[in-house]
Design a protein around this motif. Structure first.
Motif, short mmCIF file in Angstrom:
data_model
loop_
_atom_site.label_atom_id
_atom_site.label_comp_id
_atom_site.label_asym_id
_atom_site.label_seq_id
_atom_site.Cartn_x
_atom_site.Cartn_y
_atom_site.Cartn_z
N PRO A 84 0.80 -1.23 0.00
CA PRO A 84 0.00 0.00 0.00
C PRO A 84 0.84 1.28 0.00
O PRO A 84 0.51 2.24 -0.69
CB PRO A 84 -0.83 -0.12 1.29
N VAL A 85 1.90 1.31 0.81
CA VAL A 85 2.74 2.51 0.88
C VAL A 85 3.41 2.77 -0.46
O VAL A 85 3.37 3.90 -0.99
CB VAL A 85 3.80 2.37 1.99
N GLN A 86 4.01 1.74 -1.03
CA GLN A 86 4.70 1.92 -2.30
C GLN A 86 3.73 2.24 -3.42
O GLN A 86 4.04 3.04 -4.31
CB GLN A 86 5.49 0.65 -2.64
N ASN A 87 2.53 1.65 -3.37
CA ASN A 87 1.51 1.96 -4.39
C ASN A 87 1.10 3.43 -4.31
O ASN A 87 0.93 4.09 -5.35
CB ASN A 87 0.29 1.07 -4.19
N ARG A 88 0.93 3.92 -3.08
CA ARG A 88 0.56 5.34 -2.93
C ARG A 88 1.69 6.25 -3.42
O ARG A 88 1.42 7.28 -4.07
CB ARG A 88 0.26 5.63 -1.45
N ILE A 89 2.93 5.89 -3.13
CA ILE A 89 4.08 6.67 -3.60
C ILE A 89 4.13 6.66 -5.12
O ILE A 89 4.34 7.70 -5.77
CB ILE A 89 5.39 6.12 -3.01
#
Length: 268
Positions: free
Chosen positions: A212-217
């Motif tokens: 989720p974090v990398q997708n948002r980034i």
């Protein structure tokens, strides 16, 4: 960038815009032909202020928007690591497993690079590699000399490399000096920064991150405009502030007339 530095940068940019506004206010003391010069100065100051003060903040936007995902309790991140066989994999795994947020560490596959194969050599390795170790789940032999071997679950890369190395020494009378280990590290999203720093201290950078974090980034990065365009936009802000300063007296007059008109209409 910490929040104090961010606030200072924003305040400095606002001060620059106040200066641009003040220059525009001096329009009545200038010849009309100097208005173009005022607009140019406003653009330059806006662009310079944007480049030095706002662009560094803008570049931090992906990290800022990912904070929400990092604070979600059930979010996990998966880091794919390409490690040298010279690394102490067991020590690395032990260190990571004692870090808060650790979920799992799996050695998925190894890559062994030999020489460029002829068609006969390639066919030979394709036939023999599967017989070297029964824990080799799958493998691919490339003409470039690269052999990718997928490992069974819970089978370590050191054991897999030892099997191949022993066979190689028996057949070719030589030892393998290097191989690459591919591992998958699963962690809590809230601990991503800590694990990345831990790996960085060891000279290891994840080749790929999913979660989720990398997708948002990634989503934020894809929606952001290039730095050059951002600086041009801040220059445009400088021009707008200059225009407001230039026509401020007229705007005040129009505003008072409008307020008077609204007031009189209400009285009726």
């Amino acid at each position: 960038m910490d929040i104090i530095t961010t606030i200072i940068y924003i305040i400095l940019f606002v001060i620059m815009m106040i200066f641009v506004f003040s220059i525009g206010m001096l329009r009545k003391f200038m010849p009309k032909k100097e208005i173009i010069l005022v607009l140019i100065v406003g653009f330059l100051i806006g662009a310079i202020g944007g480049a030095f003060f706002l662009e560094p903040i803008y570049k931090e936007m992906p990290s800022v928007v990912s904070v929400v995902e990092k604070n979600m309790p059930n979010n996990d991140e998966t880091l794919y690591l390409d490690l040298s066989s010279t690394n102490d994999i067991n020590e690395l795994k032990n260190n990571l497993s004692h870090t808060e947020g650790f979920k799992s560490f799996d050695e998925n596959s190894i890559t062994i690079t030999l020489w460029s194969f002829t068609d006969v050599e390639k066919a030979y390795f394709e036939d023999i590699v599967g017989n070297i170790d029964s824990h080799y789940k799958n493998y691919t032999v490339n003409s470039s000399g690269k052999i990718d071997i997928e490992l069974e679950d819970n089978y370590s890369s050191s054991e897999a490399l030892k099997s191949f190395s022993d066979w190689y020494k028996l057949v070719y009378g030589d030892t393998l000096s290097y191989a690459q280990v591919h591992a998958k590290l699963v962690i809590a999203s809230s601990s991503l920064d800590q694990f990345e720093q831990n790996l960085m201290d060891r000279g290891i950078v994840a080749s790929h991150i999913e979660g989720p974090v990398q997708n948002r980034i990634n989503d934020t990065n894809s929606s952001m405009i290039p730095s050059t365009q951002f600086v041009l936009i801040t220059g445009g802000v400088g021009v707008i502030v200059s225009l407001i300063g230039i026509f401020f007296d007229s705007l005040v007059v129009y505003y008072r007339r409008f307020r008077k008109f609204v007031t009189e209409k209400k009285k009726r």
